[in-house]
Design a protein around this motif. Structure first.
Motif, PDB file in Angstrom:
ATOM      1  N   ALA A  72      -3.913   5.153   7.219  1.00  0.00           N
ATOM      2  CA  ALA A  72      -2.446   5.130   7.215  1.00  0.00           C
ATOM      3  C   ALA A  72      -1.905   5.308   5.796  1.00  0.00           C
ATOM      4  O   ALA A  72      -0.941   6.041   5.572  1.00  0.00           O
ATOM      5  N   GLN A  73      -2.550   4.649   4.836  1.00  0.00           N
ATOM      6  CA  GLN A  73      -2.125   4.768   3.440  1.00  0.00           C
ATOM      7  C   GLN A  73      -2.354   6.191   2.939  1.00  0.00           C
ATOM      8  O   GLN A  73      -1.507   6.766   2.262  1.00  0.00           O
ATOM      9  N   GLU A  84      -2.402   8.900   4.745  1.00  0.00           N
ATOM     10  CA  GLU A  84      -1.418   9.773   5.391  1.00  0.00           C
ATOM     11  C   GLU A  84      -0.111   9.766   4.619  1.00  0.00           C
ATOM     12  O   GLU A  84       0.510  10.798   4.405  1.00  0.00           O
ATOM     13  N   ARG A  85       0.306   8.583   4.195  1.00  0.00           N
ATOM     14  CA  ARG A  85       1.560   8.472   3.421  1.00  0.00           C
ATOM     15  C   ARG A  85       1.422   9.201   2.091  1.00  0.00           C
ATOM     16  O   ARG A  85       2.332   9.928   1.671  1.00  0.00           O
ATOM     17  N   ARG A 140       1.964   0.958   5.836  1.00  0.00           N
ATOM     18  CA  ARG A 140       1.167   2.088   5.352  1.00  0.00           C
ATOM     19  C   ARG A 140       0.601   1.776   3.969  1.00  0.00           C
ATOM     20  O   ARG A 140       0.415   2.651   3.144  1.00  0.00           O
ATOM     21  N   ASN A 141       0.367   0.499   3.749  1.00  0.00           N
ATOM     22  CA  ASN A 141      -0.238   0.032   2.517  1.00  0.00           C
ATOM     23  C   ASN A 141      -1.331  -0.948   2.922  1.00  0.00           C
ATOM     24  O   ASN A 141      -1.045  -1.978   3.545  1.00  0.00           O
ATOM     25  N   SER A 173      10.736   4.583  11.747  1.00  0.00           N
ATOM     26  CA  SER A 173      11.234   4.891  10.411  1.00  0.00           C
ATOM     27  C   SER A 173      12.713   5.221  10.385  1.00  0.00           C
ATOM     28  O   SER A 173      13.401   4.930   9.408  1.00  0.00           O
ATOM     29  N   ASP A 177      -0.674   1.267  11.916  1.00  0.00           N
ATOM     30  CA  ASP A 177       0.298   1.755  10.933  1.00  0.00           C
ATOM     31  C   ASP A 177       1.710   1.251  11.208  1.00  0.00           C
ATOM     32  O   ASP A 177       2.601   1.403  10.382  1.00  0.00           O
ATOM     33  N   ASP A 194       4.592   0.899  -3.220  1.00  0.00           N
ATOM     34  CA  ASP A 194       4.275   2.314  -3.031  1.00  0.00           C
ATOM     35  C   ASP A 194       5.126   3.220  -3.924  1.00  0.00           C
ATOM     36  O   ASP A 194       5.725   4.189  -3.466  1.00  0.00           O
ATOM     37  N   GLY A 207       7.376   2.570   6.520  1.00  0.00           N
ATOM     38  CA  GLY A 207       6.128   1.816   6.542  1.00  0.00           C
ATOM     39  C   GLY A 207       5.738   1.311   5.170  1.00  0.00           C
ATOM     40  O   GLY A 207       4.862   0.457   5.039  1.00  0.00           O
ATOM     41  N   SER A 208       6.405   1.810   4.128  1.00  0.00           N
ATOM     42  CA  SER A 208       6.086   1.360   2.777  1.00  0.00           C
ATOM     43  C   SER A 208       6.740   0.017   2.446  1.00  0.00           C
ATOM     44  O   SER A 208       6.367  -0.638   1.479  1.00  0.00           O
TER      45      SER A 208
END
Length: 196
Positions: free
Chosen positions: A120-121, A123-124, A67-68, A9, A63, A183, A35-36
Motif C-alpha cells: 500500500a505504501q 502504491e502511494r 498507506r503508511n 479518499s 490499505d 508522508d 490514506g496518508s
C-alpha cells in the motif's frame, strides 16, 4: 461491540465494495480522507479507537487503515493491546485467534499485513512519482504553470497546509519520523519547523 471501518479518499467515491461483507450488527465508521492521514488523526478513526467495549473491527482491505506501514502497524498494535480482533475481508483472516479461552496474536496475519501494508505504501509512492513525471511532461509542453515564480507562501498558508506536520513536530517527533508519518519530504518538515 462490532464495527466496520470504511475509508474513501473523496466524497464522490462509492462505498459498495467496502460494504459488501457488512454484517447487520456492525456499527459503521466512515472517513473521507487520504490514506496518508494517520489513523488516529481521522475523525472516525479517533472515535473508533477511543470506544470502550469494542471487540471486533472489520475492514475491506488493509490499505483502508492507511498507506503508511508504520501507521498501519501502530493501529494494529493498539487493537492487539486492547484485545480487539481486526478482520481484513479481502484476505479472510483475523488478527487474534482463540487459544485455550484467550486471544493470542495470529502470526500469519502479522506477516501478511506487513507485506500488504508495504505494498500500500509503495502504491502511494508510485502514484506520487507518476504525478511528478506528469508535471514534468506538462512543464516541458508549457501546459503546467504551478506557483508563480518568486512568489512565496505565507507562514499561515504553510502551517494550514500541513497540520499533521505541525502536530507531530509539537509532539517532539524528529524530522525524519515526522516526514515518514505524514508522508512528506524532510525539506517540507524543515520548512514547517522554521515557522513554528
Amino acid at each position: 461491540m462490532k464495527a466496520r471501518y470504511i475509508r474513501i479518499s473523496t466524497p464522490d467515491q462509492k462505498l459498495e465494495r467496502q460494504l459488501a461483507k457488512k454484517h447487520k450488527d456492525e456499527k459503521l465508521f466512515i472517513d473521507v480522507c487520504s490514506g496518508s492521514v494517520p489513523f488516529n488523526e481521522r475523525p472516525k478513526g479517533k472515535e473508533l479507537i477511543s470506544l470502550t467495549g469494542l471487540t471486533y473491527v472489520s475492514v475491506h482491505s488493509i490499505d483502508r487503515l492507511g498507506r503508511n506501514l508504520l501507521d498501519i502497524l501502530t493501529t494494529l498494535a493498539h487493537f492487539d493491546d486492547n484485545g480487539i480482533i481486526l478482520k481484513v475481508d479481502n484476505l479472510g483472516i483475523e488478527s487474534l485467534t482463540p487459544d485455550k479461552g484467550k486471544l493470542k496474536p495470529n502470526q500469519a496475519f502479522k506477516m501478511i499485513v506487513t507485506v500488504m501494508g508495504q505494498v500500500a505504501q509503495m502504491e502511494r509512492e508510485t502514484l506520487l512519482e507518476r504525478q511528478r513525471e506528469g508535471i514534468e511532461i506538462a512543464k516541458a509542453k508549457g501546459k503546467y504553470k504551478g506557483r508563480v515564480r518568486g512568489s512565496k507562501e505565507s507562514k499561515e498558508e504553510i502551517l494550514s497546509k500541513y497540520p499533521n506536520v505541525v502536530k507531530r513536530l509539537r509532539e517532539g517527533q524528529s524530522l525524519r519520523n515526522t516526514a515518514k508519518l505524514c508522508d512528506v519530504s524532510k525539506g517540507t518538515v524543515l520548512k514547517v519547523k522554521n515557522f513554528l
